[in-house]
Enzyme design. Structure first.
Site, PDB file in Angstrom:
ATOM      1  N   HIS A   1     112.348   6.099 -65.861  1.00  0.00           N
ATOM      2  CA  HIS A   1     112.412   6.039 -64.413  1.00  0.00           C
ATOM      3  C   HIS A   1     113.850   6.410 -64.040  1.00  0.00           C
ATOM      4  O   HIS A   1     114.782   6.165 -64.809  1.00  0.00           O
ATOM      5  CB  HIS A   1     112.054   4.648 -63.882  1.00  0.00           C
TER       6      HIS A   1
ATOM      7  N   ASP B   1     116.221   5.319 -62.136  1.00  0.00           N
ATOM      8  CA  ASP B   1     117.335   4.352 -62.108  1.00  0.00           C
ATOM      9  C   ASP B   1     117.836   4.006 -63.507  1.00  0.00           C
ATOM     10  O   ASP B   1     118.853   3.319 -63.645  1.00  0.00           O
ATOM     11  CB  ASP B   1     116.954   3.088 -61.318  1.00  0.00           C
ATOM     12  N   HIS B   2     117.134   4.481 -64.559  1.00  0.00           N
ATOM     13  CA  HIS B   2     117.549   4.214 -65.937  1.00  0.00           C
ATOM     14  C   HIS B   2     117.935   5.476 -66.695  1.00  0.00           C
ATOM     15  O   HIS B   2     118.347   5.383 -67.851  1.00  0.00           O
ATOM     16  CB  HIS B   2     116.424   3.501 -66.687  1.00  0.00           C
TER      17      HIS B   2
ATOM     18  N   ASP C   1     113.078  -3.658 -67.341  1.00  0.00           N
ATOM     19  CA  ASP C   1     111.830  -3.208 -66.735  1.00  0.00           C
ATOM     20  C   ASP C   1     110.595  -3.565 -67.560  1.00  0.00           C
ATOM     21  O   ASP C   1     110.039  -2.746 -68.299  1.00  0.00           O
ATOM     22  CB  ASP C   1     111.914  -1.714 -66.414  1.00  0.00           C
TER      23      ASP C   1
ATOM     24  N   HIS D   1     105.461  -2.184 -68.912  1.00  0.00           N
ATOM     25  CA  HIS D   1     105.876  -1.560 -67.655  1.00  0.00           C
ATOM     26  C   HIS D   1     104.918  -0.394 -67.399  1.00  0.00           C
ATOM     27  O   HIS D   1     104.297   0.096 -68.346  1.00  0.00           O
ATOM     28  CB  HIS D   1     107.334  -1.072 -67.816  1.00  0.00           C
TER      29      HIS D   1
ATOM     30  N   HIS E   1     113.469   3.492 -70.609  1.00  0.00           N
ATOM     31  CA  HIS E   1     112.296   4.238 -70.109  1.00  0.00           C
ATOM     32  C   HIS E   1     112.752   5.290 -69.095  1.00  0.00           C
ATOM     33  O   HIS E   1     113.886   5.247 -68.611  1.00  0.00           O
ATOM     34  CB  HIS E   1     111.274   3.287 -69.492  1.00  0.00           C
TER      35      HIS E   1
END
Ligand code: ZN
Length: 301
Positions: A65, A67-68, A204, A141, A63
């Site tokens: 976000h 941090d990914h 997540d 999520h 996804h």
């Protein structure tokens, strides 16, 4: 010899810490490299872990976000700078296409590599290489998130004593394997099923059907456990799992090696994740991930 191992590049959720980089995981699978969820700093973590741009064949993003996915910009530019000679395929939620486009073209650079965009918009098989199928399942999520699962097809293991008993040897063994039968002896008479290996990557999400579908029967499950069990309400609110929840999934799904990761910066004691996973009843191989760790796939059953 074929190498199947997980190389952990980063293990922090949301923000990097002094000891944990943003997420990033490389699965080495028989000479192929699949990079999952490259967060910020992934390019440098690859260097530290001995992973080259040439090692990458596929990139899977759960996804959008940061941090990914913030590492996509650097990793994609590096693949091009190094003129990786083979095609690279990128999978990510189709709903985040605009984020992928921005990261892919974040700054100016010379494109040299055949990077195929293969976005995901439904559960199911998204690639079949012959060596494995890659499957996705929708997670739960605040932004659309998909987990991934790699499934090796079952094969057959020849049994030397049965072959000997039927007097089959030399080139006849290969002929039997190719043709399925030889002189009244079938392949099933002299071999047994060799179960294919399974790997799943679940990031997540709250508990949902997708988590169980991905984890089912896995030899290795890499799964987020952002929170400890005491913060279970916080986890549900933000669309995450606790250590105990992740471990119970592994128990219910018959997972052999459980890898916990994606830890909140609020915790400083990694042992507590292990303790809660054991308290939840998980008795298999357990790894609380840290940066630059290498985790081999379990031996075949
Ligand atoms: Zn995250």
């Amino acid at each position: 010899m074929s190498v199947r191992e997980l190389v952990v590049l980063g293990t922090a959720s949301q923000v990097p810490t002094r000891h944990r980089n943003h997420n990033g995981y490389l699965l080495r699978w028989d000479g192929e490299g699949i990079l999952f969820d490259p967060g910020e700093g992934t390019q440098r973590q690859m260097l530290r872990a001995g992973v080259a741009a040439h090692d990458l064949n596929r990139i899977c993003v759960t996804h959008f976000h940061g941090d990914h996915s913030l590492g996509l910009a650097g990793v994609i530019q590096r693949i091009n700078l190094d003129k990786v000679p083979h095609p690279v395929t990128a999978h990510y939620p189709l709903s985040g296409q605009r984020f992928f486009d921005r990261l892919r073209y974040a700054t100016a650079y010379r494109e040299t590599v055949d990077l195929t965009q293969a976005p995901v918009s439904a559960d199911g098989v998204i690639a079949d290489t012959g060596g494995y199928t890659l499957e996705t399942a929708r997670l739960s999520h605040p932004v659309e998130s998909y987990g991934y699962r790699l499934v090796e097809p079952d094969g057959r293991r020849m049994l030397p004593e049965r072959l000997a008993a039927h007097g089959i040897k030399g080139p006849d063994v290969g002929r039997l394997q190719r043709e399925g039968a030889l002189g009244g002896v079938s392949l099933a008479d002299v071999s047994e099923v060799r179960r294919g290996q399974r790997f799943a990557f679940v990031m997540d999400t709250r508990l949902c059907d997708g988590v169980y579908a991905l984890a089912d029967g896995c030899d290795m499950l890499v799964i987020e456990s952002t929170f400890l069990d005491d913060d279970v309400e916080l986890a549900a609110e933000h669309g995450h799992l606790t250590a105990g929840q992740a471990a119970r999934v592994a128990v219910d799904c018959g997972v052999r090696h459980l890898v916990l990761t994606h830890f909140s910066q609020r915790y400083t004691e990694p042992d507590e994740f292990e303790r809660q996973a054991r308290d939840a009843g998980f008795g298999g191989e357990l790894t609380v991930a840290h940066d630059l760790l290498r985790v081999p796939m379990p031996k075949r059953r």
